[in-house]
Design a protein around this motif. Structure first.
Motif, PDB file in Angstrom:
ATOM      1  N   ARG A 156     -23.327  17.352 -74.207  1.00  0.00           N
ATOM      2  CA  ARG A 156     -22.284  16.631 -73.333  1.00  0.00           C
ATOM      3  C   ARG A 156     -22.396  17.332 -71.843  1.00  0.00           C
ATOM      4  N   ASN A 157     -22.473  18.612 -72.008  1.00  0.00           N
ATOM      5  CA  ASN A 157     -22.438  19.050 -70.217  1.00  0.00           C
ATOM      6  C   ASN A 157     -23.412  20.209 -70.395  1.00  0.00           C
ATOM      7  N   PRO A 158     -24.719  19.994 -70.054  1.00  0.00           N
ATOM      8  CA  PRO A 158     -25.934  20.948 -70.119  1.00  0.00           C
ATOM      9  C   PRO A 158     -25.788  22.273 -69.011  1.00  0.00           C
ATOM     10  N   GLU A 159     -24.780  22.158 -67.953  1.00  0.00           N
ATOM     11  CA  GLU A 159     -24.367  23.143 -67.179  1.00  0.00           C
ATOM     12  C   GLU A 159     -22.852  23.699 -67.228  1.00  0.00           C
ATOM     13  N   PRO A 160     -22.484  24.054 -68.628  1.00  0.00           N
ATOM     14  CA  PRO A 160     -20.956  24.162 -68.528  1.00  0.00           C
ATOM     15  C   PRO A 160     -20.663  25.510 -67.697  1.00  0.00           C
ATOM     16  N   SER A 161     -19.343  25.451 -67.202  1.00  0.00           N
ATOM     17  CA  SER A 161     -18.801  26.637 -66.457  1.00  0.00           C
ATOM     18  C   SER A 161     -18.281  27.555 -67.773  1.00  0.00           C
ATOM     19  N   ASP A 162     -17.698  28.793 -67.376  1.00  0.00           N
ATOM     20  CA  ASP A 162     -17.214  29.601 -68.586  1.00  0.00           C
ATOM     21  C   ASP A 162     -15.967  29.133 -68.971  1.00  0.00           C
ATOM     22  N   ALA A 163     -15.106  28.291 -68.094  1.00  0.00           N
ATOM     23  CA  ALA A 163     -13.989  27.843 -68.353  1.00  0.00           C
ATOM     24  C   ALA A 163     -14.405  26.266 -69.459  1.00  0.00           C
ATOM     25  N   ASP A 164     -15.368  25.684 -69.258  1.00  0.00           N
ATOM     26  CA  ASP A 164     -16.011  24.786 -70.100  1.00  0.00           C
ATOM     27  C   ASP A 164     -16.205  25.302 -71.565  1.00  0.00           C
ATOM     28  N   ILE A 165     -16.961  26.314 -71.566  1.00  0.00           N
ATOM     29  CA  ILE A 165     -17.298  27.050 -72.626  1.00  0.00           C
ATOM     30  C   ILE A 165     -16.136  27.465 -73.628  1.00  0.00           C
TER      31      ILE A 165
END
Length: 197
Positions: A156-165
């Motif tokens: 869904r999000n190939p470049e996630p931020s730490d917050a996304d993870i």
């Protein structure tokens, strides 16, 4: 009742399923897929996380009858699922529920020996390899659910931020690691995917 659904690209039938039986029970006890773990049975820990028509679910909370005609991906199918994405959707993702295996194709696979498309080669998906390389696996009980959730995040999000993870994995509990190695593994898988694009 009989429940017929697709698991990791293959059509399966489960007979004599009673109405209170969970998808988790069917996967583990009837189909011999022990990857999804049975821990809390309340949808709190995430160790039984699977994808149902592309959406993350706690399989302990899904009644087996609800999966009739649907597609399930477990940790055992992540490598094949990742290989399919790279072939059919380079640099992209499967739309939720829109990129499943057609029942006709699944029936052909069941009738014939596994071909190149679904042959177990022993290869790991990128997120599975990253978990190993980053040292993110300790006791391993939470690992299958974390892998499925992390795979869905990276699709869904190939470049996630730490917050996304952190948000994507917030439904998965781990009692061993302290989570830093798990975050490292997701970052590593994302970085490797970016290098190949």
């Amino acid at each position: 009742m009989r429940v017929t659904f697709t698991v990791n690209g293959r059509r399966h039938e489960a007979d004599d399923v009673w109405e209170g039986e969970s998808l988790l029970y069917v996967l583990r006890e009837r189909m011999g897929l022990p990857g999804s773990k049975n821990a809390c049975e309340q949808g709190e820990c995430g160790s039984c996380t699977v994808r149902l028509d592309g959406v993350l679910v706690c399989s302990c909370l899904v009644a087996a009858g609800q999966v009739e005609g649907r597609e399930v991906v477990t940790v055992e199918g992540l490598a094949d699922f990742a290989a399919h994405r790279s072939r059919a959707h380079p640099g992209g993702a499967c739309a939720s529920g829109a990129c499943g295996t057609a029942l006709d194709k699944a029936r052909q696979r069941e009738a014939e020996p596994a071909g190149e498309e679904m042959r177990d080669t022993g290869e790991l998906s990128p997120i599975q390899q990253a978990f190993i390389d980053a040292g993110a696996v300790q006791c391993g009980f939470c690992t299958p659910g974390l892998l499925v959730a992390a795979d869905e995040l990276l699709e869904r999000n190939p470049e996630p931020s730490d917050a996304d993870i952190r948000e994507a994995l917030s439904g998965n509990l781990c009692r061993c690691t302290g989570y830093e190695k798990i975050l490292d593994a997701v970052r590593l898988a994302a970085a490797r995917a970016e290098e190949t694009v």
